[in-house]
Design an enzyme around this catalytic site. Structure first.
Site, PDB file in Angstrom:
ATOM      1  N   HIS A 173     -10.650 -14.734   0.802  1.00 33.21           N
ATOM      2  CA  HIS A 173     -11.648 -14.244   1.949  1.00 33.21           C
ATOM      3  C   HIS A 173     -11.890 -12.716   1.845  1.00 33.21           C
ATOM      4  O   HIS A 173     -11.650 -11.956   2.696  1.00 33.21           O
ATOM      5  CB  HIS A 173     -11.144 -14.633   3.261  1.00 33.21           C
ATOM      6  CG  HIS A 173      -9.847 -14.135   3.747  1.00 33.21           C
ATOM      7  ND1 HIS A 173      -9.417 -12.768   3.677  1.00 33.21           N
ATOM      8  CD2 HIS A 173      -8.704 -14.816   4.139  1.00 33.21           C
ATOM      9  CE1 HIS A 173      -8.233 -12.700   4.155  1.00 33.21           C
ATOM     10  NE2 HIS A 173      -7.761 -13.932   4.469  1.00 33.21           N
TER      11      HIS A 173
ATOM     12  N   HIS B   1       3.747 -14.229   0.121  1.00 36.22           N
ATOM     13  CA  HIS B   1       2.850 -14.046  -0.993  1.00 36.22           C
ATOM     14  C   HIS B   1       3.531 -13.209  -2.163  1.00 36.22           C
ATOM     15  O   HIS B   1       4.006 -12.050  -1.566  1.00 36.22           O
ATOM     16  CB  HIS B   1       1.756 -13.393  -0.747  1.00 36.22           C
ATOM     17  CG  HIS B   1       0.523 -14.216   0.230  1.00 36.22           C
ATOM     18  ND1 HIS B   1       0.134 -15.370  -0.102  1.00 36.22           N
ATOM     19  CD2 HIS B   1       0.319 -13.979   1.519  1.00 36.22           C
ATOM     20  CE1 HIS B   1      -0.497 -15.679   0.657  1.00 36.22           C
ATOM     21  NE2 HIS B   1      -0.513 -14.919   1.770  1.00 36.22           N
TER      22      HIS B   1
ATOM     23  N   TYR C  49      -2.628  -5.088  -0.862  1.00 28.62           N
ATOM     24  CA  TYR C  49      -2.685  -6.417  -0.019  1.00 28.62           C
ATOM     25  C   TYR C  49      -2.764  -5.777   1.553  1.00 28.62           C
ATOM     26  O   TYR C  49      -3.453  -6.460   2.225  1.00 28.62           O
ATOM     27  CB  TYR C  49      -1.368  -6.983  -0.077  1.00 28.62           C
ATOM     28  CG  TYR C  49      -1.005  -8.034   0.613  1.00 28.62           C
ATOM     29  CD1 TYR C  49      -1.435  -9.391   0.391  1.00 28.62           C
ATOM     30  CD2 TYR C  49      -0.457  -8.046   1.933  1.00 28.62           C
ATOM     31  CE1 TYR C  49      -1.170 -10.685   1.224  1.00 28.62           C
ATOM     32  CE2 TYR C  49      -0.194  -9.230   2.870  1.00 28.62           C
ATOM     33  CZ  TYR C  49      -0.458 -10.505   2.182  1.00 28.62           C
ATOM     34  OH  TYR C  49      -0.587 -11.620   3.314  1.00 28.62           O
TER      35      TYR C  49
ATOM     36  N   HIS D 120       3.035 -19.097  10.275  1.00 28.92           N
ATOM     37  CA  HIS D 120       1.607 -18.779  10.474  1.00 28.92           C
ATOM     38  C   HIS D 120       0.708 -19.946  10.087  1.00 28.92           C
ATOM     39  O   HIS D 120       0.807 -20.531   9.246  1.00 28.92           O
ATOM     40  CB  HIS D 120       1.427 -17.704   9.515  1.00 28.92           C
ATOM     41  CG  HIS D 120       0.194 -16.881   9.460  1.00 28.92           C
ATOM     42  ND1 HIS D 120      -0.824 -16.843  10.440  1.00 28.92           N
ATOM     43  CD2 HIS D 120      -0.573 -16.368   8.378  1.00 28.92           C
ATOM     44  CE1 HIS D 120      -1.982 -16.243   9.895  1.00 28.92           C
ATOM     45  NE2 HIS D 120      -1.799 -16.046   8.516  1.00 28.92           N
TER      46      HIS D 120
ATOM     47  N   ASP E 139       3.134 -13.136   6.015  1.00 29.71           N
ATOM     48  CA  ASP E 139       2.190 -12.421   5.244  1.00 29.71           C
ATOM     49  C   ASP E 139       2.926 -10.927   5.338  1.00 29.71           C
ATOM     50  O   ASP E 139       2.415 -10.153   4.150  1.00 29.71           O
ATOM     51  CB  ASP E 139       0.876 -12.304   6.187  1.00 29.71           C
ATOM     52  CG  ASP E 139      -0.034 -13.516   5.768  1.00 29.71           C
ATOM     53  OD1 ASP E 139       0.276 -14.203   4.705  1.00 29.71           O
ATOM     54  OD2 ASP E 139      -1.112 -13.526   6.579  1.00 29.71           O
TER      55      ASP E 139
ATOM     56  N   ASP F  56      -3.452 -21.161   4.012  1.00 29.52           N
ATOM     57  CA  ASP F  56      -2.861 -20.780   2.668  1.00 29.52           C
ATOM     58  C   ASP F  56      -1.203 -21.169   2.721  1.00 29.52           C
ATOM     59  O   ASP F  56      -0.591 -21.429   2.108  1.00 29.52           O
ATOM     60  CB  ASP F  56      -3.125 -19.467   2.137  1.00 29.52           C
ATOM     61  CG  ASP F  56      -2.947 -18.412   3.304  1.00 29.52           C
ATOM     62  OD1 ASP F  56      -3.018 -18.528   4.390  1.00 29.52           O
ATOM     63  OD2 ASP F  56      -2.556 -17.265   2.941  1.00 29.52           O
TER      64      ASP F  56
ATOM     65  N   HIS G 168      -0.448 -11.712  10.699  1.00 30.55           N
ATOM     66  CA  HIS G 168      -1.743 -11.426  10.500  1.00 30.55           C
ATOM     67  C   HIS G 168      -2.954 -12.067  11.384  1.00 30.55           C
ATOM     68  O   HIS G 168      -4.142 -11.426  11.599  1.00 30.55           O
ATOM     69  CB  HIS G 168      -2.040 -11.973   9.053  1.00 30.55           C
ATOM     70  CG  HIS G 168      -3.533 -11.952   8.470  1.00 30.55           C
ATOM     71  ND1 HIS G 168      -3.993 -13.281   7.859  1.00 30.55           N
ATOM     72  CD2 HIS G 168      -4.641 -11.202   8.668  1.00 30.55           C
ATOM     73  CE1 HIS G 168      -5.244 -12.954   7.487  1.00 30.55           C
ATOM     74  NE2 HIS G 168      -5.584 -11.874   7.936  1.00 30.55           N
TER      75      HIS G 168
ATOM     76  N   GLU H  86      -2.443 -19.944   9.181  1.00 26.32           N
ATOM     77  CA  GLU H  86      -3.652 -19.710   8.165  1.00 26.32           C
ATOM     78  C   GLU H  86      -3.267 -20.831   6.989  1.00 26.32           C
ATOM     79  O   GLU H  86      -2.152 -21.045   6.483  1.00 26.32           O
ATOM     80  CB  GLU H  86      -3.733 -18.517   7.706  1.00 26.32           C
ATOM     81  CG  GLU H  86      -5.128 -18.316   7.080  1.00 26.32           C
ATOM     82  CD  GLU H  86      -5.403 -16.805   6.600  1.00 26.32           C
ATOM     83  OE1 GLU H  86      -4.592 -15.872   7.014  1.00 26.32           O
ATOM     84  OE2 GLU H  86      -6.613 -16.398   6.022  1.00 26.32           O
TER      85      GLU H  86
HETATM   86 FE1  FEO Z   1      -2.867 -14.763   6.839  1.00 25.33          FE
HETATM   87 FE2  FEO Z   1      -1.322 -15.430   3.770  1.00 25.33          FE
HETATM   88  O1  FEO Z   1      -2.225 -15.789   5.379  1.00 25.33           O
END
Ligand code: FEO
Length: 390
Positions: free
Chosen positions: A24, A222, A191, A78, A163, A82, A144, A80
């Site tokens: 993104h 991540h 990041y 979370h 995140d 991913d 996030h 999102e």
């Molecule tokens: Fe806010 Fe790694 O997603």
């Protein structure tokens, strides 16, 4: 696809996205990972999943430890995609599993997947016994998304913060010390700058909680797992969350016929002579997401554009739109540029700097056509005065 036991009975079972180059708006030249963690206890628990196209990879890793159909709990820290993208696949296999998530997590999952799953909603302070271990939950809204939370396992002194503390790195290494502090810090900073920068207040609140926890390992969703540089990364997060920058300058500019570049170089010269290190970023050769880490570390930010069609060059307006959204605070700004007639470009940059609430001790410099030696000497002097503003 091998799992990796990171603590007795706790396995990394994530997916490695070697080909990811764009997240993104954020360029990710090193790829990324989506880290999922399998805890084998009386209740088998999966904490977070992976992007949908890596579901098979994750399931193969899980199957290397235990039959995925035996999963009892799927913790969604979370929503999102991913991290939640493979929840539907897991829930099809482990059809009796409960999803453990925050109230906003439940709302988000319902909006994303339209499934009638069995939910256990948790709030800050809630605990879930899964056998020898306890899962403790702390909501960390906006780190996030509004649904974000972290899971802590006191028996393992293990924090699974999703995140937070992540980095976009795809590698065979799974731990911070295998890559080294300098590399991982740089990627963690990039990041933070691109993902977490706007939420400094919320990060500070989350750090207030995290710093009280006995910690042996921080396993984000991540990149690599922190087992050696835990204190260092928490210190860096505190510094970034407080908008504490360093005594250095960043010059970001684009140019049409070289005049704005001449001004940029004169400013660089004035700042450096006054003892301020300067990072130069030319917008035709640097993607904006690669410049944001420089914004994170620099106290003085100088932004230059020629005037094109009564405004800034589009590269400069894209940069400003991006950083305005990331909301860096406590910076000293300066606008400069060149023009043939009109001269709106540098004035518009100054307006955005004002909107961001940065100090602007020097008036913008806006020079017509090609600057001469006398003008460049004045520009250089302005650079020196900016250095004194520190
Ligand atoms: Fe806010 Fe790694 O997603």
């Amino acid at each position: 696809m091998q799992p990796l036991e990171i603590k007795p009975g706790v396995y990394w079972v994530g997916g490695i996205d070697w080909n990811l180059r764009y997240f993104h708006g954020y360029r990710t030249p090193l790829g990324s990972t989506y880290n999922a963690y399998l805890i084998v206890d009386q209740k088998v628990t999966l904490v977070d999943t992976v992007k949908h196209y890596l579901a098979e990879e994750m399931l193969e890793r899980i199957a290397g430890v235990i039959d995925p159909r035996r999963i009892d709990y799927v913790v969604v820290n979370h929503v999102e995609m991913d991290h939640s993208g493979s929840v539907p696949t897991v829930m099809e296999l482990a059809s009796r599993a409960k999803i453990v998530t925050s109230p906003k997590g439940k709302q988000g999952l319902e909006r994303h997947y339209k499934k009638n799953w069995d939910y256990l909603q948790v709030n800050t302070g809630d605990e879930l016994k899964i056998g020898a271990r306890t899962l403790k939950f702390v909501q960390t809204p906006m780190v996030h998304w509004p649904d974000s939370m972290v899971t802590y396992i006191p028996e393992d002194k293990l924090l699974l913060p999703n995140d937070a503390f992540g980095q976009h790195i795809a590698s065979v290494e799974r731990f911070d010390d295998e890559l080294g502090w300098n590399i991982v810090r740089e990627e963690a900073a990039k990041y933070y700058a691109n993902i977490v920068f706007p939420y400094g207040d919320q990060v500070n609140k989350a750090l207030d909680v995290v710093e009280q926890l006995p910690l042996d390992m921080i396993a984000p969703s991540h990149g690599v797992i922190w087992r050696t540089y835990l204190k260092e990364i928490q210190r860096s997060y505190r510094q970034w969350a407080n908008n504490e920058s360093e005594r250095q300058a960043l010059i970001v500019y684009d140019t049409m016929w070289g005049s704005t570049r001449k001004i940029a170089l004169a400013l660089q010269s004035g700042l450096e002579e006054a003892g301020i290190p300067v990072t130069m970023r030319f917008l035709q050769t640097n993607h904006i997401s690669n410049i944001v880490p420089d914004v994170l570390r620099s106290k003085i930010i100088l932004i230059g554009t020629p005037t094109l069609n009564n405004g800034m060059l589009p590269t400069v307006s894209a940069f400003l739109t991006y950083i305005k959204g990331l909301r860096p605070k406590n910076r000293i700004g300066f606008a400069f540029g060149s023009y043939g007639w009109g001269g709106q470009g540098a004035r518009q940059v100054a307006e955005v700097i004002r909107e961001m609430g940065w100090e602007m001790p020097e008036e913008p410099i806006n020079l017509r056509y090609v600057p001469d030696a006398g003008e460049l000497a004045q520009v250089k002097a302005a650079g020196g005065r900016l250095a004194k503003a520190l």
